[in-house]
Design a protein around this motif. Sequence first.
Motif: not given
Length: 335
Positions: A293-315
């Motif tokens: 979590d600290k790495f993400l914040k220190d490196n200006f990275v946002e989270r993307w945490e969705v299901s496998e099906d949601e990920a496929r559909q987004h792409i």
Amino acid sequence: MHSSADLQVPIHPSVRILTAFLLVLLAGCGGVKGGRNDSGTEYPARAVQFTVPFPPGGSTDLVGRAVARAVEKPLGQSVPVANKPGANGAVGGKEVLASAPDGYNIALLVKSLFAITPLATKDQTAIDLDKLKIVGTLTTEDYVLVVNASSPHASLEDLLKAPSVKYATTGVGTGAQLSQALLFKSAGTNATDVPFDGGAPAVTALLGAQVDALAAAPSEVMQHVKAGKLRPLATFNEKRSSYLPDVPTVKEKGHDVVVDQRRFVVAPPGIPDAVAKKLADSFTAARKDADYDKFLKDNFVERWEVSEDEARQHIKDARAQYAAQVEKFGLRLGK
């Protein structure tokens, strides 16, 4: 005389109940501990190789190494990282997906490989999004357009009005290429792309004033922005970045270009369900790790945490959107 077979020792009912309870408890613990592969061996029994098919030092490499450290504890094994760059992740990705589906070879792939790269290259052996297993979704990042601090272009308008522009990309078929190609085409700017194999070498080229501009992930350029070496002109998100609140979006400036990058972990098709679940559960736990979590914040990275099906559909939706824009502007992303 009675034989040993004739002898029976009475067992108290409470002992029977306790024995049955312990057997159920032990079986349950085995199920939580981990999955089993096709040979029946408890998984994982050895290190799990994690391929990051991008050069060391870039944004995807940094994310990959951070989550690899975080997933070792819940997985119960070491997770060494191997960089195998090439073709926006296709080279290393194909190698992993062609390996045995036993859970010991996994890879970090990116949205642009499936949503943008096919618009630039015709590869008959391209990785099929529907023929792999997504065992974890991780991050999303905007692209920020930056110039060298010594550049005469103080604003996006200045850059777009330049007689000519050489812009760095992280390779053909990447979000860095598409975002800038759409922007400069929309603005009617005479611009030429200069591809590099990854974010780190592209940033180095801009710092050395070998190119005029670059669209990159914030994690790749923010340290140079804060040091006064690079100047941000705009971002390619729907709304302004929380990390760069004073920097306008390209869309604000009248150019309907929204491009981002997303990352996820994959395993070969045919992986046993129990092994895939162990990996998925381990990455879910890793995302809660305090250091990650600290790495993400220190490196200006946002989270993307969705299901496998949601990920496929987004792409798939993103690919359709980008394809329409490429056709609209008559872009040729490939050479």
